[in-house]
Write a protein that holds these residues in place. Structure first.
Motif, PDB file in Angstrom:
ATOM      1  N   ALA A  62      49.497  30.017  54.941  1.00  0.00           N
ATOM      2  CA  ALA A  62      48.087  30.138  55.329  1.00  0.00           C
ATOM      3  C   ALA A  62      47.380  31.166  54.455  1.00  0.00           C
ATOM      4  N   ALA A  63      48.065  32.266  54.163  1.00  0.00           N
ATOM      5  CA  ALA A  63      47.474  33.319  53.333  1.00  0.00           C
ATOM      6  C   ALA A  63      47.277  32.832  51.899  1.00  0.00           C
ATOM      7  N   GLU A  64      48.250  32.100  51.376  1.00  0.00           N
ATOM      8  CA  GLU A  64      48.119  31.588  50.010  1.00  0.00           C
ATOM      9  C   GLU A  64      46.905  30.671  49.893  1.00  0.00           C
ATOM     10  N   GLU A  65      46.695  29.839  50.899  1.00  0.00           N
ATOM     11  CA  GLU A  65      45.547  28.927  50.883  1.00  0.00           C
ATOM     12  C   GLU A  65      44.233  29.689  50.965  1.00  0.00           C
ATOM     13  N   LEU A  66      44.183  30.698  51.832  1.00  0.00           N
ATOM     14  CA  LEU A  66      42.970  31.497  51.972  1.00  0.00           C
ATOM     15  C   LEU A  66      42.719  32.314  50.710  1.00  0.00           C
ATOM     16  N   PHE A  67      43.777  32.855  50.119  1.00  0.00           N
ATOM     17  CA  PHE A  67      43.639  33.708  48.933  1.00  0.00           C
ATOM     18  C   PHE A  67      43.061  32.938  47.752  1.00  0.00           C
ATOM     19  N   GLN A  68      43.387  31.657  47.638  1.00  0.00           N
ATOM     20  CA  GLN A  68      42.836  30.845  46.547  1.00  0.00           C
ATOM     21  C   GLN A  68      41.306  30.869  46.570  1.00  0.00           C
ATOM     22  N   VAL A  69      40.729  30.940  47.785  1.00  0.00           N
ATOM     23  CA  VAL A  69      39.272  30.955  47.920  1.00  0.00           C
ATOM     24  C   VAL A  69      38.727  32.382  47.894  1.00  0.00           C
ATOM     25  N   SER A  70      39.367  33.280  48.648  1.00  0.00           N
ATOM     26  CA  SER A  70      38.824  34.636  48.777  1.00  0.00           C
ATOM     27  C   SER A  70      38.905  35.405  47.459  1.00  0.00           C
ATOM     28  N   LEU A 135      50.428  31.677  36.837  1.00  0.00           N
ATOM     29  CA  LEU A 135      49.187  31.180  36.243  1.00  0.00           C
ATOM     30  C   LEU A 135      48.602  30.067  37.102  1.00  0.00           C
ATOM     31  N   HIS A 136      49.441  29.166  37.574  1.00  0.00           N
ATOM     32  CA  HIS A 136      48.967  28.100  38.461  1.00  0.00           C
ATOM     33  C   HIS A 136      48.391  28.676  39.751  1.00  0.00           C
ATOM     34  N   GLU A 137      49.002  29.754  40.238  1.00  0.00           N
ATOM     35  CA  GLU A 137      48.557  30.362  41.492  1.00  0.00           C
ATOM     36  C   GLU A 137      47.401  31.338  41.285  1.00  0.00           C
ATOM     37  N   ARG A 138      47.002  31.542  40.000  1.00  0.00           N
ATOM     38  CA  ARG A 138      45.925  32.487  39.649  1.00  0.00           C
ATOM     39  C   ARG A 138      46.291  33.909  40.071  1.00  0.00           C
ATOM     40  N   ASP A 139      47.603  34.234  40.031  1.00  0.00           N
ATOM     41  CA  ASP A 139      48.081  35.527  40.512  1.00  0.00           C
ATOM     42  C   ASP A 139      48.116  36.536  39.359  1.00  0.00           C
ATOM     43  N   MET A 140      47.032  36.685  38.628  1.00  0.00           N
ATOM     44  CA  MET A 140      46.900  37.642  37.537  1.00  0.00           C
ATOM     45  C   MET A 140      45.493  37.526  36.993  1.00  0.00           C
ATOM     46  N   ASP A 141      45.107  38.471  36.137  1.00  0.00           N
ATOM     47  CA  ASP A 141      43.823  38.382  35.447  1.00  0.00           C
ATOM     48  C   ASP A 141      43.983  37.776  34.063  1.00  0.00           C
ATOM     49  N   ILE A 142      45.070  38.132  33.399  1.00  0.00           N
ATOM     50  CA  ILE A 142      45.338  37.668  32.038  1.00  0.00           C
ATOM     51  C   ILE A 142      46.829  37.370  31.920  1.00  0.00           C
ATOM     52  N   ALA A 143      47.168  36.283  31.244  1.00  0.00           N
ATOM     53  CA  ALA A 143      48.562  35.961  30.963  1.00  0.00           C
ATOM     54  C   ALA A 143      48.715  35.728  29.464  1.00  0.00           C
ATOM     55  N   ILE A 144      49.792  36.254  28.897  1.00  0.00           N
ATOM     56  CA  ILE A 144      50.116  35.999  27.493  1.00  0.00           C
ATOM     57  C   ILE A 144      51.453  35.277  27.494  1.00  0.00           C
ATOM     58  N   VAL A 154      41.668  26.619  32.796  1.00  0.00           N
ATOM     59  CA  VAL A 154      41.945  27.941  32.236  1.00  0.00           C
ATOM     60  C   VAL A 154      41.385  28.037  30.821  1.00  0.00           C
ATOM     61  N   SER A 155      41.046  29.268  30.414  1.00  0.00           N
ATOM     62  CA  SER A 155      40.627  29.525  29.042  1.00  0.00           C
ATOM     63  C   SER A 155      41.857  29.911  28.234  1.00  0.00           C
ATOM     64  N   LEU A 156      42.049  29.262  27.099  1.00  0.00           N
ATOM     65  CA  LEU A 156      43.243  29.482  26.287  1.00  0.00           C
ATOM     66  C   LEU A 156      42.844  29.890  24.880  1.00  0.00           C
ATOM     67  N   HIS A 157      43.453  30.974  24.380  1.00  0.00           N
ATOM     68  CA  HIS A 157      43.210  31.450  23.019  1.00  0.00           C
ATOM     69  C   HIS A 157      44.554  31.646  22.323  1.00  0.00           C
ATOM     70  N   ARG A 263      53.501  28.891  19.654  1.00  0.00           N
ATOM     71  CA  ARG A 263      52.277  29.667  19.846  1.00  0.00           C
ATOM     72  C   ARG A 263      52.425  30.687  20.973  1.00  0.00           C
ATOM     73  N   HIS A 264      51.948  31.902  20.708  1.00  0.00           N
ATOM     74  CA  HIS A 264      51.693  32.867  21.772  1.00  0.00           C
ATOM     75  C   HIS A 264      50.218  32.707  22.142  1.00  0.00           C
ATOM     76  N   CYS A 265      49.948  32.446  23.428  1.00  0.00           N
ATOM     77  CA  CYS A 265      48.566  32.184  23.850  1.00  0.00           C
ATOM     78  C   CYS A 265      48.140  33.154  24.952  1.00  0.00           C
ATOM     79  N   LEU A 266      46.881  33.545  24.897  1.00  0.00           N
ATOM     80  CA  LEU A 266      46.274  34.351  25.948  1.00  0.00           C
ATOM     81  C   LEU A 266      45.478  33.410  26.841  1.00  0.00           C
ATOM     82  N   VAL A 267      45.772  33.432  28.128  1.00  0.00           N
ATOM     83  CA  VAL A 267      45.088  32.525  29.058  1.00  0.00           C
ATOM     84  C   VAL A 267      44.524  33.321  30.227  1.00  0.00           C
ATOM     85  N   THR A 268      43.370  32.867  30.722  1.00  0.00           N
ATOM     86  CA  THR A 268      42.726  33.511  31.867  1.00  0.00           C
ATOM     87  C   THR A 268      42.265  32.434  32.843  1.00  0.00           C
ATOM     88  N   PRO A 269      42.313  32.708  34.160  1.00  0.00           N
ATOM     89  CA  PRO A 269      41.809  31.758  35.148  1.00  0.00           C
ATOM     90  C   PRO A 269      40.316  31.506  34.930  1.00  0.00           C
TER      91      PRO A 269
END
Length: 287
Positions: A62-70, A135-144, A154-157, A263-269
Protein backbone atom coordinates in the motif's frame (compact mmCIF):
# COMPACT_ATOMS: atom_id res chain seq x y z
CA UNK A 1 -11.98 12.22 5.40
CA UNK A 2 -9.09 13.52 3.32
CA UNK A 3 -5.44 13.18 4.43
CA UNK A 4 -3.77 16.41 5.51
CA UNK A 5 -0.77 17.85 3.64
CA UNK A 6 1.30 17.25 6.79
CA UNK A 7 0.43 13.56 6.79
CA UNK A 8 1.38 13.21 3.13
CA UNK A 9 4.60 15.17 3.64
CA UNK A 10 5.58 13.04 6.66
CA UNK A 11 4.79 9.81 4.82
CA UNK A 12 6.69 10.85 1.69
CA UNK A 13 9.78 11.91 3.63
CA UNK A 14 9.76 8.67 5.63
CA UNK A 15 9.34 6.62 2.45
CA UNK A 16 12.17 8.50 0.73
CA UNK A 17 14.57 8.22 3.65
CA UNK A 18 13.43 4.79 4.89
CA UNK A 19 13.69 6.30 8.37
CA UNK A 20 11.44 8.34 10.67
CA UNK A 21 14.40 10.14 12.25
CA UNK A 22 15.93 11.07 8.90
CA UNK A 23 12.53 12.21 7.64
CA UNK A 24 12.20 14.45 10.69
CA UNK A 25 15.61 15.98 10.00
CA UNK A 26 14.71 16.63 6.35
CA UNK A 27 11.43 18.33 7.27
CA UNK A 28 12.82 20.15 10.31
CA UNK A 29 10.33 18.63 12.76
CA UNK A 30 10.47 16.13 15.62
CA UNK A 31 10.47 12.40 15.05
CA UNK A 32 7.32 12.06 17.14
CA UNK A 33 5.60 14.47 14.75
CA UNK A 34 6.49 12.22 11.81
CA UNK A 35 5.31 9.05 13.52
CA UNK A 36 2.05 10.68 14.63
CA UNK A 37 1.23 11.92 11.12
CA UNK A 38 2.04 8.50 9.63
CA UNK A 39 -0.06 6.75 12.28
CA UNK A 40 -3.03 9.02 11.50
CA UNK A 41 -2.62 8.32 7.80
CA UNK A 42 -2.52 4.57 8.48
CA UNK A 43 -5.74 4.81 10.50
CA UNK A 44 -7.35 6.85 7.73
CA UNK A 45 -6.34 4.29 5.09
CA UNK A 46 -7.01 1.30 7.31
CA UNK A 47 -3.71 -0.35 6.49
CA UNK A 48 -0.09 -0.55 7.63
CA UNK A 49 2.34 1.59 5.61
CA UNK A 50 5.73 0.70 7.10
CA UNK A 51 7.37 -2.35 8.62
CA UNK A 52 10.25 -1.55 10.96
CA UNK A 53 13.44 -3.49 10.15
CA UNK A 54 16.89 -3.33 11.71
CA UNK A 55 18.25 -1.55 8.63
CA UNK A 56 15.34 0.88 8.27
CA UNK A 57 11.72 1.09 7.18
CA UNK A 58 10.26 -1.32 4.65
CA UNK A 59 7.35 -0.09 2.55
CA UNK A 60 4.23 -2.25 2.43
CA UNK A 61 2.49 -2.74 -0.95
CA UNK A 62 0.00 0.00 0.00
CA UNK A 63 2.85 2.37 0.84
CA UNK A 64 4.68 1.64 -2.41
CA UNK A 65 1.53 2.48 -4.38
CA UNK A 66 0.94 5.70 -2.44
CA UNK A 67 4.62 6.71 -2.67
CA UNK A 68 4.54 6.53 -6.48
CA UNK A 69 2.03 9.42 -6.36
CA UNK A 70 3.12 11.34 -3.26
CA UNK A 71 6.78 11.48 -4.33
CA UNK A 72 5.75 13.08 -7.62
CA UNK A 73 3.61 15.59 -5.70
CA UNK A 74 6.51 16.45 -3.38
CA UNK A 75 8.85 16.88 -6.35
CA UNK A 76 6.40 19.28 -7.99
CA UNK A 77 6.22 21.23 -4.73
CA UNK A 78 10.03 21.47 -4.71
CA UNK A 79 10.02 22.78 -8.28
CA UNK A 80 7.41 25.40 -7.35
CA UNK A 81 9.43 26.40 -4.28
CA UNK A 82 12.53 26.85 -6.42
CA UNK A 83 10.75 28.97 -8.99
CA UNK A 84 9.08 31.15 -6.37
CA UNK A 85 12.29 31.64 -4.44
CA UNK A 86 14.27 32.27 -7.66
CA UNK A 87 17.40 30.76 -6.20
CA UNK A 88 20.51 32.58 -7.33
CA UNK A 89 22.83 29.85 -6.11
CA UNK A 90 22.67 26.25 -4.97
CA UNK A 91 23.36 26.69 -1.27
CA UNK A 92 21.54 23.64 0.08
CA UNK A 93 19.64 20.56 -0.92
CA UNK A 94 19.73 16.78 -1.03
CA UNK A 95 20.45 14.39 -3.93
CA UNK A 96 20.08 10.62 -3.89
CA UNK A 97 22.40 9.03 -6.46
CA UNK A 98 22.83 5.34 -7.27
CA UNK A 99 25.19 3.49 -9.61
CA UNK A 100 26.24 -0.03 -10.52
CA UNK A 101 29.96 0.86 -10.56
CA UNK A 102 32.15 3.42 -8.73
CA UNK A 103 33.17 5.18 -11.94
CA UNK A 104 32.19 7.37 -13.71
CA UNK A 105 29.82 8.31 -10.86
CA UNK A 106 32.39 9.20 -8.17
CA UNK A 107 34.53 11.59 -10.27
CA UNK A 108 31.38 13.55 -11.14
CA UNK A 109 30.26 13.59 -7.50
CA UNK A 110 33.71 14.84 -6.45
CA UNK A 111 33.55 17.69 -8.96
CA UNK A 112 29.96 18.54 -8.04
CA UNK A 113 30.67 18.73 -4.30
CA UNK A 114 33.55 21.12 -4.98
CA UNK A 115 31.17 23.41 -6.86
CA UNK A 116 28.24 22.99 -4.43
CA UNK A 117 29.66 21.98 -1.03
CA UNK A 118 26.40 22.59 0.85
CA UNK A 119 24.42 20.04 -1.17
CA UNK A 120 24.06 16.74 0.69
CA UNK A 121 24.62 13.66 -1.48
CA UNK A 122 23.63 10.09 -0.60
CA UNK A 123 25.48 7.69 -2.91
CA UNK A 124 24.88 3.93 -3.04
CA UNK A 125 26.33 1.12 -5.16
CA UNK A 126 24.03 -1.69 -6.25
CA UNK A 127 24.17 -4.60 -8.65
CA UNK A 128 22.89 -3.78 -12.13
CA UNK A 129 19.63 -5.65 -11.45
CA UNK A 130 18.92 -3.81 -8.17
CA UNK A 131 19.88 -0.46 -9.73
CA UNK A 132 17.40 -1.05 -12.55
CA UNK A 133 14.74 -2.06 -10.03
CA UNK A 134 15.24 1.19 -8.14
CA UNK A 135 15.05 3.12 -11.41
CA UNK A 136 11.73 1.47 -12.24
CA UNK A 137 10.50 2.30 -8.73
CA UNK A 138 11.81 5.91 -9.04
CA UNK A 139 13.69 5.28 -5.77
CA UNK A 140 16.46 7.84 -6.47
CA UNK A 141 17.04 11.24 -8.04
CA UNK A 142 19.84 10.24 -10.41
CA UNK A 143 21.15 6.86 -11.56
CA UNK A 144 24.40 6.18 -13.41
CA UNK A 145 24.01 2.75 -14.97
CA UNK A 146 25.82 0.69 -17.58
CA UNK A 147 23.55 -0.03 -20.58
CA UNK A 148 20.26 0.63 -18.75
CA UNK A 149 17.06 -0.99 -19.96
CA UNK A 150 14.57 1.25 -21.70
CA UNK A 151 12.29 2.76 -19.06
CA UNK A 152 9.33 4.83 -20.22
CA UNK A 153 9.65 8.54 -19.58
CA UNK A 154 13.16 8.66 -18.10
CA UNK A 155 15.76 11.14 -19.35
CA UNK A 156 18.90 9.37 -20.55
CA UNK A 157 22.32 10.92 -21.27
CA UNK A 158 25.31 8.92 -22.47
CA UNK A 159 28.42 9.77 -20.44
CA UNK A 160 31.07 7.44 -21.87
CA UNK A 161 31.76 4.08 -23.50
CA UNK A 162 34.22 1.47 -22.32
CA UNK A 163 35.17 -2.18 -23.04
CA UNK A 164 35.62 -5.06 -20.63
CA UNK A 165 39.20 -5.94 -19.77
CA UNK A 166 40.96 -8.50 -17.66
CA UNK A 167 42.52 -6.83 -14.60
CA UNK A 168 45.56 -8.61 -13.15
CA UNK A 169 48.18 -7.68 -10.61
CA UNK A 170 51.35 -6.30 -12.19
CA UNK A 171 53.44 -9.21 -10.89
CA UNK A 172 50.97 -11.82 -12.17
CA UNK A 173 52.01 -14.30 -14.87
CA UNK A 174 49.53 -12.93 -17.43
CA UNK A 175 50.55 -9.30 -16.89
CA UNK A 176 53.11 -9.35 -19.71
CA UNK A 177 50.57 -10.33 -22.37
CA UNK A 178 49.25 -7.83 -24.90
CA UNK A 179 45.84 -9.54 -24.85
CA UNK A 180 44.19 -12.68 -23.50
CA UNK A 181 41.52 -15.12 -24.62
CA UNK A 182 38.72 -16.47 -22.46
CA UNK A 183 40.28 -19.90 -23.00
CA UNK A 184 43.38 -18.65 -21.13
CA UNK A 185 41.23 -18.22 -18.01
CA UNK A 186 40.01 -21.80 -17.71
CA UNK A 187 42.54 -22.62 -14.97
CA UNK A 188 42.54 -19.15 -13.41
CA UNK A 189 40.51 -17.98 -10.43
CA UNK A 190 38.24 -15.33 -11.97
CA UNK A 191 36.75 -12.73 -9.61
CA UNK A 192 33.51 -11.07 -10.74
CA UNK A 193 30.61 -9.12 -9.24
CA UNK A 194 27.69 -11.07 -7.82
CA UNK A 195 24.74 -12.59 -9.66
CA UNK A 196 22.49 -9.84 -10.95
CA UNK A 197 25.40 -7.75 -12.17
CA UNK A 198 25.66 -6.60 -15.79
CA UNK A 199 29.18 -8.08 -15.89
CA UNK A 200 27.93 -11.51 -14.89
CA UNK A 201 25.38 -11.51 -17.72
CA UNK A 202 27.87 -10.40 -20.37
CA UNK A 203 30.66 -12.76 -19.33
CA UNK A 204 28.30 -15.75 -19.07
CA UNK A 205 27.01 -15.05 -22.59
CA UNK A 206 30.51 -14.67 -24.04
CA UNK A 207 31.82 -17.83 -22.36
CA UNK A 208 28.82 -19.81 -23.58
CA UNK A 209 29.18 -18.45 -27.14
CA UNK A 210 32.83 -19.53 -27.15
CA UNK A 211 31.89 -23.04 -26.02
CA UNK A 212 33.93 -22.63 -22.85
CA UNK A 213 33.38 -22.85 -19.11
CA UNK A 214 35.13 -20.90 -16.38
CA UNK A 215 35.73 -23.57 -13.78
CA UNK A 216 37.04 -21.39 -10.94
CA UNK A 217 34.90 -18.29 -10.28
CA UNK A 218 34.64 -16.22 -7.12
CA UNK A 219 31.68 -13.84 -6.88
CA UNK A 220 31.84 -10.69 -4.78
CA UNK A 221 29.41 -7.95 -3.81
CA UNK A 222 30.68 -4.91 -5.76
CA UNK A 223 33.33 -3.69 -8.21
CA UNK A 224 35.59 -2.29 -5.44
CA UNK A 225 35.72 -5.74 -3.83
CA UNK A 226 36.77 -7.24 -7.19
CA UNK A 227 39.65 -4.76 -7.31
CA UNK A 228 40.70 -5.53 -3.72
CA UNK A 229 40.55 -9.27 -4.40
CA UNK A 230 42.82 -8.90 -7.44
CA UNK A 231 45.26 -6.66 -5.56
CA UNK A 232 45.43 -9.24 -2.76
CA UNK A 233 46.32 -12.00 -5.20
CA UNK A 234 43.03 -13.89 -5.01
CA UNK A 235 42.78 -14.12 -8.79
CA UNK A 236 42.07 -12.06 -11.91
CA UNK A 237 39.06 -9.81 -12.47
CA UNK A 238 36.86 -9.08 -15.48
CA UNK A 239 35.46 -5.56 -15.17
CA UNK A 240 34.76 -2.56 -17.39
CA UNK A 241 38.00 -0.72 -18.06
CA UNK A 242 37.05 2.63 -16.49
CA UNK A 243 34.76 1.36 -13.72
CA UNK A 244 37.56 1.38 -11.12
CA UNK A 245 40.06 4.03 -10.01
CA UNK A 246 43.38 3.41 -11.82
CA UNK A 247 46.12 1.65 -9.87
CA UNK A 248 49.82 1.31 -10.67
CA UNK A 249 49.63 -2.20 -9.27
CA UNK A 250 47.06 -3.37 -11.82
CA UNK A 251 47.34 -4.13 -15.54
CA UNK A 252 44.25 -4.11 -17.79
CA UNK A 253 44.44 -6.55 -20.72
CA UNK A 254 42.10 -6.67 -23.75
CA UNK A 255 39.98 -9.83 -24.02
CA UNK A 256 39.85 -11.06 -27.64
CA UNK A 257 36.26 -12.32 -27.43
CA UNK A 258 35.06 -9.11 -25.78
CA UNK A 259 35.99 -6.13 -28.01
CA UNK A 260 32.64 -4.35 -27.66
CA UNK A 261 32.20 -1.12 -25.74
CA UNK A 262 29.33 -0.46 -23.34
CA UNK A 263 27.67 2.83 -22.43
CA UNK A 264 27.66 4.45 -19.01
CA UNK A 265 24.42 6.46 -18.90
CA UNK A 266 23.00 9.05 -16.53
CA UNK A 267 19.25 8.65 -16.11
CA UNK A 268 16.67 10.62 -14.14
CA UNK A 269 12.95 9.99 -13.49
CA UNK A 270 10.67 12.11 -15.70
CA UNK A 271 9.17 14.15 -12.87
CA UNK A 272 12.57 14.97 -11.28
CA UNK A 273 14.59 16.13 -14.27
CA UNK A 274 13.39 19.74 -13.85
CA UNK A 275 14.56 20.02 -10.25
CA UNK A 276 17.33 22.59 -10.08
CA UNK A 277 19.63 20.26 -8.12
CA UNK A 278 19.15 17.45 -10.61
CA UNK A 279 19.70 19.75 -13.59
CA UNK A 280 22.85 21.16 -12.02
CA UNK A 281 24.28 17.66 -11.48
CA UNK A 282 23.48 16.63 -15.05
CA UNK A 283 25.24 19.77 -16.34
CA UNK A 284 28.39 18.90 -14.38
CA UNK A 285 28.29 15.25 -15.50
CA UNK A 286 27.99 16.15 -19.19
CA UNK A 287 30.63 18.90 -19.29
Amino acid sequence: MKPSPYQIAAFTAAARERSFSKAAAVLGVTQSSITQHVAKLERLMGTLLFVRRRDGLELTPAAEELFQVSDRLRTLEQIIDEKVASYGALSAGHLRIIANAPRPALPVIAKYTQLHPQVQIDFSLYSWTIAMQKLHERDMDIAIITEPEVVEGVSLHEMSQTPYKLHVRRDYALAGRKAVSLADLNEEIVVMPEDGSFTQRIVDAKVKAAGLQLSRVIKTSTFPVVKEAVLHGVGVGIVLEDSLFPSNNLVALPIREMPETYRHCLVTPPYKRDLRLVRSFVDVALE
